[in-house]
Design an enzyme around this catalytic site. Structure first.
Site: not given
Ligand code: ARG
Length: 469
Positions: A32, A119, A164-165, A286, A292, A294, A299, A326, A331, A334
């Site tokens: 990660s 964790n 309205t509408h 455009s 144009k 835009n 948008e 956990y 993961q 994120k």
């Molecule tokens: N990179 C992991 C996450 O974002 C960290 C926690 C990992 N924990 C584990 N028990 N493998 O969740």
């Protein structure tokens, strides 16, 4: 960074239980670091608090505690100067920091992870991150509201058709329309403040899932990190992501509001409406049609709204089948969170600029727009009702008048007094004042209505709430 082959010895991150290293593709799949590097500053801060706590409780010596805190600070500087750029072999930001710390401090660095798990660590980092982002977003909402309020003050007397509408309904003050968005974003601001309370709870010290055998002081780390409270249950502490879902709900609602306003700007800028002119600084051309101009900004805001809704849905589905505690699925929280935060911030900034300097309301066109329709028809019915004609009877009569006007290609204001009187004897010459757009607006003086007196009250109330916090 060097890649491990499947034959090489494992990196020292995990225990000696492992005989061979991860398959390179699996290492990549598992890692990660590519995105959780975003958490590094919070990871360092969290780890410094943890190190101080280890020293305070005597789990490590005071000197070791200082070394850890300083080593972590050195990594912060290295990162800020672009010298610390961990690669895929670090797996995640937590391992990357610990490995670097051990390079700097030797064996003392290996003590950092005493009485802690990734964790509770990642849960802490994510909350510290989101806490800071919520504050930034709340400031951005305030900036946007400031622009809306300024425009509302300028446009109390500018009239605009109310719909309205998407059919013309009754004329309103442009300020009233803008203030509706002030109110929506005010709820967004308040909502984020409430969610902040639940984000601001420390899971640190929950360990992997069950707490720890060490005599840690969770209250102390929570205090150092300025958390408002602590998770009462370690299983909940490491596996709760309600706080992230709540944030994504709030982010989605912000996007709903920005997207509705965007939709309006898009049609206001069309030739059919011509209610606003887009300035060159906030519009694009455009590649083929030279005439144009835009409305790309609104948008894109409307389009990006879908991403945030998608992340909310993704997080709900991510959580629904997860057993305690956990699971690596977590993961996946994120990227959803980071992308939503970045999207909301970018959209708030773009909309603030758009309303501050990127568009101009065509006031003459707007004031004229409200004279070309039958949006004063309710006022004719109200006029008769105020003179004692039952409202439904008045309503039916005005319906007939509108129909005959349409057939004769006339507006209500074009009828002569004799024609009015023929329709109903209660009509007097003051009917013309009663159906003039400015009077139609002014007359709606019920609390929260568009009447100018109400607008002035609403602006004062908005300003007062704007200044809070
Ligand atoms: N990179 C992991 C996450 O974002 C960290 C926690 C990992 N924990 C584990 N028990 N493998 O969740």
């Amino acid at each position: 960074m060097s890649q491990q082959s499947s034959e090489s010895k494992p990196s020292q991150t995990w225990s000696q239980r492992f005989e061979t290293a991860l398959h390179p593709a699996i290492a990549q799949f598992n890692a990660s670091i590519g995105f959780d590097i975003e958490l590094i500053e919070y990871d360092l801060t969290g780890s410094q608090a943890h190190a101080k706590m280890l020293a305070k409780t005597g789990i490590i010596s005071a000197e070791e505690g200082d070394q850890l805190v300083n080593g972590l600070e050195q990594i912060r500087q290295e990162y800020r100067q672009g010298q610390f750029q961990p690669g895929i072999d670090a797996e995640d930001v937590h391992f990357a920091v610990e490995r670097r710390l051990t390079e700097i401090l030797g064996d003392v660095g290996k003590k950092l992870h005493t009485a802690r798990s990734r964790n509770d660590q990642v849960g802490t980092d994510t909350r510290l991150y989101l806490r800071a982002q919520i504050q930034e977003i709340r400031h951005q909402i305030r900036d946007f509201q400031g622009v809306l309020l300024g425009l509302a003050e300028q446009h109390v007397k500018t009239l605009i058709p109310g719909y309205t509408h998407l059919q013309r309904a009754q004329p309103i003050s442009l300020a009233h329309h803008l203030l509706a968005y002030f109110e929506m974003t005010q709820r967004d601001w308040t909502r984020l403040g409430e969610i902040y309370q639940r984000v601001n709870v420390s899971p640190l010290g929950s360990g992997a899932l069950a707490g720890t055998t060490f005599p840690i002081d969770r209250h102390y780390t929570a205090e150092l990190l300025e958390f408002g409270g602590l998770y009462e249950n370690s299983l909940d502490g490491v596996s709760d992501r309600d706080f992230a879902i709540e944030f994504l709900c709030a982010a989605s609602l912000i996007m709903v509001h920005l997207s509705r306003l965007s939709e309006e700007v898009i049609f206001w800028a069309s030739q059919e409406f011509s209610f606003v002119t887009l300035k060159d600084s906030c519009a694009t051309g455009s590649s083929i049609m030279p005439q144009k101009k835009n409305p790309d900004v609104p948008e894109l805001v409307r389009g990006k709204t879908g991403r945030v809704f998608g992340h909310l849905q993704g997080m709900l589905v991510l959580m629904k089948g997860l057993p305690l505690a956990y699971n690596k699925d977590l993961q996946e929280d994120k990227e959803a969170l980071f992308d939503s935060v970045n999207t909301v911030k970018a959209c708030l900034e773009a909309m603030t600029i758009l309303f501050q300097e990127g568009l101009e309301f065509r006031t003459a066109r707007l004031n004229e727009a409200v004279t070309e329709d039958f949006s004063n028809a309710t006022d004719v019915a109200d006029y008769l009702a105020a003179k004692g004609v039952p409202f439904r009877e008045a309503y039916n009569l005005v319906g007939k008048v509108v129909r005959s006007c349409l057939a004769a290609n006339k507006l209500l204001k074009d009828l002569t007094l004799a024609e009015w009187k023929e329709l109903h004897p209660a009509f007097e010459s003051d009917i013309y004042d009663a159906i003039a757009p400015a009077q139609v607006v002014a007359a709606r003086n019920s609390f929260g209505g568009t009447g100018f007196e109400q607008i002035n009250r609403a602006i004062a109330s908005a300003k007062q709430r704007f200044q809070q916090g």
